[in-house]
Design an enzyme around this catalytic site. Sequence first.
Site, PDB file in Angstrom:
ATOM      1  N   PHE A  96      61.759  64.459 -50.932  1.00 32.60           N
ATOM      2  CA  PHE A  96      60.291  63.955 -51.385  1.00 32.60           C
ATOM      3  C   PHE A  96      60.398  64.036 -52.923  1.00 32.60           C
ATOM      4  CE2 PHE A  96      55.810  64.309 -52.207  1.00 32.60           C
ATOM      5  CZ  PHE A  96      55.561  62.897 -52.145  1.00 32.60           C
ATOM      6  N   THR A  97      59.637  63.520 -53.643  1.00 32.78           N
ATOM      7  CA  THR A  97      59.519  63.554 -55.079  1.00 32.78           C
ATOM      8  C   THR A  97      59.395  64.983 -55.574  1.00 32.78           C
ATOM      9  OG1 THR A  97      57.097  62.889 -55.086  1.00 32.78           O
ATOM     10  CG2 THR A  97      58.964  61.159 -55.467  1.00 32.78           C
ATOM     11  N   ARG A 104      57.204  53.152 -54.395  1.00 30.57           N
ATOM     12  CA  ARG A 104      58.019  53.857 -53.946  1.00 30.57           C
ATOM     13  C   ARG A 104      59.547  53.593 -54.205  1.00 30.57           C
ATOM     14  NH1 ARG A 104      55.600  59.051 -53.255  1.00 30.57           N
ATOM     15  NH2 ARG A 104      56.251  58.540 -55.357  1.00 30.57           N
ATOM     16  N   TYR A 113      36.876  87.477 -52.487  1.00 31.92           N
ATOM     17  CA  TYR A 113      38.112  87.328 -53.157  1.00 31.92           C
ATOM     18  C   TYR A 113      39.410  87.595 -52.290  1.00 31.92           C
ATOM     19  CZ  TYR A 113      41.756  87.453 -56.831  1.00 31.92           C
ATOM     20  OH  TYR A 113      42.845  87.269 -57.652  1.00 31.92           O
ATOM     21  N   ASP A 134      59.323  70.486 -43.379  1.00 34.49           N
ATOM     22  CA  ASP A 134      58.356  70.036 -44.255  1.00 34.49           C
ATOM     23  C   ASP A 134      57.264  69.673 -43.256  1.00 34.49           C
ATOM     24  OD1 ASP A 134      56.232  68.471 -45.543  1.00 34.49           O
ATOM     25  OD2 ASP A 134      57.900  68.317 -47.268  1.00 34.49           O
ATOM     26  N   LYS A 141      47.505  65.951 -45.672  1.00 30.72           N
ATOM     27  CA  LYS A 141      47.786  64.849 -44.956  1.00 30.72           C
ATOM     28  C   LYS A 141      47.403  64.935 -43.395  1.00 30.72           C
ATOM     29  CE  LYS A 141      51.167  63.303 -47.950  1.00 30.72           C
ATOM     30  NZ  LYS A 141      51.546  62.153 -47.583  1.00 30.72           N
ATOM     31  N   PHE A 193      56.613  58.509 -62.586  1.00 25.34           N
ATOM     32  CA  PHE A 193      55.775  57.564 -61.800  1.00 25.34           C
ATOM     33  C   PHE A 193      54.370  57.886 -61.789  1.00 25.34           C
ATOM     34  CE2 PHE A 193      54.804  60.156 -57.880  1.00 25.34           C
ATOM     35  CZ  PHE A 193      55.670  60.869 -58.057  1.00 25.34           C
TER      36      PHE A 193
HETATM   37  C1  LIG Z   1      56.762  65.105 -47.249  1.00 28.96           C
HETATM   38  C2  LIG Z   1      55.911  65.505 -48.531  1.00 28.96           C
HETATM   39  N1  LIG Z   1      56.062  66.832 -48.719  1.00 28.96           N
HETATM   40  C3  LIG Z   1      55.399  67.483 -49.765  1.00 28.96           C
HETATM   41  C4  LIG Z   1      54.456  66.683 -50.443  1.00 28.96           C
HETATM   42  C5  LIG Z   1      53.832  67.637 -51.315  1.00 28.96           C
HETATM   43  O1  LIG Z   1      52.417  67.728 -51.029  1.00 28.96           O
HETATM   44  P1  LIG Z   1      51.010  67.885 -52.324  1.00 28.96           P
HETATM   45  O2  LIG Z   1      50.853  66.473 -52.817  1.00 28.96           O
HETATM   46  O3  LIG Z   1      49.993  68.214 -51.360  1.00 28.96           O
HETATM   47  O4  LIG Z   1      51.800  68.718 -53.384  1.00 28.96           O
HETATM   48  C6  LIG Z   1      54.211  65.541 -49.863  1.00 28.96           C
HETATM   49  C7  LIG Z   1      52.959  64.873 -50.686  1.00 28.96           C
HETATM   50  O5  LIG Z   1      52.601  63.560 -50.405  1.00 28.96           O
HETATM   51  C8  LIG Z   1      54.734  65.121 -48.675  1.00 28.96           C
HETATM   52  O6  LIG Z   1      54.538  63.810 -48.301  1.00 28.96           O
END
Ligand SMILES: Cc1ncc(COP(=O)(O)O)c(C=O)c1O
Length: 481
Positions: free
Chosen positions: A131-132, A388, A79, A222, A265, A454
């Site tokens: 990003f979303t 997208r 842990y 990021d 990724k 989405f």
């Molecule tokens: C550029 C970017 N930032 C953040 C994220 C969010 O990551 P996660 O899906 O692991 O939460 C993604 C996910 O695709 C992403 O492409």
Amino acid sequence: MSIRLSDGRELPIEMHKIRIVQKVRLAPVRDRLRAIEAAGYNTFLLRTRDIFMDMLTDSGTNAMSDNQLAAMMVSDDAYAGSESFYKLEDAVKDIFGLQYLLPVHQGRAAEHLLAKVFVKPGNVVPMNYHFTTTKAHFELAGGTVLELYTPEALKTTSSCPFKGNMDLGRLEAAIREHGVEKIPFVRMEATTNLIGGQPFSMANLREVKKLIAPMGIPLVIDASLISENAYFIHEREEGYQNKSITEIIREMMAEADICYLSGRKSCSVRGGFIATNNKAHFDAISPWLPVYEGFYTYGGMSSKEIEAMAVGVREMTDLEVAGSSADMIKYFAGRLIEKNVPVVTPPGGLAAHLDAMKFIPHVPQLQYPAGALASALYLVSGIRGMERGTVSMDRDKDGNDVPSDIELLRLAIPRRVFTMSHVEYAVDRVEWLLAHANLIGGLKFYEEPPVLRFFAGKMEALGGWGAKLAEAFEKDFGPSC
Ligand SMILES: Cc1ncc(COP(=O)(O)O)c(C=O)c1O
């Protein structure tokens, strides 16, 4: 890696062999019609058993290496104080040059912690593109996202090698307009996911840092697709051809005050982290890690994934690994262009992207052309891509749709998953769909969540176009295809 054939063609060549496979099924078109109708014309709501090629995303779907799988077998499930964590910490120090590490369960968890600690109501966060999940977290904290891309970024057809660059003039103007005290940090996304996986250049990153550092504004990278961005710098930016991916990543990180990533990724696992050399930033974030994620040495990840991530962080710096998706995407996009399919150029880092507004110009933007195209392609091929576009934008405060800058169908190429015959099949079905594009109509929501709609929203095909498209396909290929 690409190889030149004796007739001069360039072919992306797999620098690995496949020894573990997962069976897939090509459901007949009538089954696909039933599946997409049950899914409310939202490809997220399809089941794997109904999907032939899953091109939804590269997130958590890259093929892992033998070394990653082996590492999972020796993970330490303590842990607290897990040895697996220290292996990851060493890898992050070696490759990123960053000392302090906070593991989180995935990228959006990092965004949540950054929003919690740094973004206050009324703040603005400049970035090269949103990003979303980033936008959702920063807005939930009371901030506003400012997208300061260059004029090239939204041109779907372009020869600009770095469409992910930030516009420095716009950044300067934004700082003047809002004031330094309203800007908790500037965020650079490597590579900009929503506009086609487009990279930024090292020169641009340096310029951004040069501008904001004297004002005391931190730079956050990021790094979810960091090895791909580094690969594009290696391929496209003058002076980087003889540098290794590790050298390029370290050069990028030397400009960053904080780095965070989704490990799903470039690292080919399921997890994420925040890393920094700034002790004050680390101290501000770390108390929240056990509150929202887990103890400091696992942060919501399984120890198996931490072990695999420690290996993935090192393996992603292999030029052949860093370029494996990018080279196949380049080939895929090139083949689509030969068939006159409108594709985002230059090809980017995670997928080939079709320009839905050019593919089906008769479908108005508020009838969600990218969503319609994603469903139509699934119907005629069993290929699952991702919308997208406007569906990926939540409504504004007054309940109005927010039209997306561009409408893309993303066809992801996860690393080391597809073969050339898969790619050729996809090219063929997209070409058939383009010839029958007039059969594709718009979509309308009948179930719509208020945030990140989405993922779970459901839509209907206006005028029942799905059934007509399936009928036309069946006429050409028979019922079993
Ligand atoms: C550029 C970017 N930032 C953040 C994220 C969010 O990551 P996660 O899906 O692991 O939460 C993604 C996910 O695709 C992403 O492409």
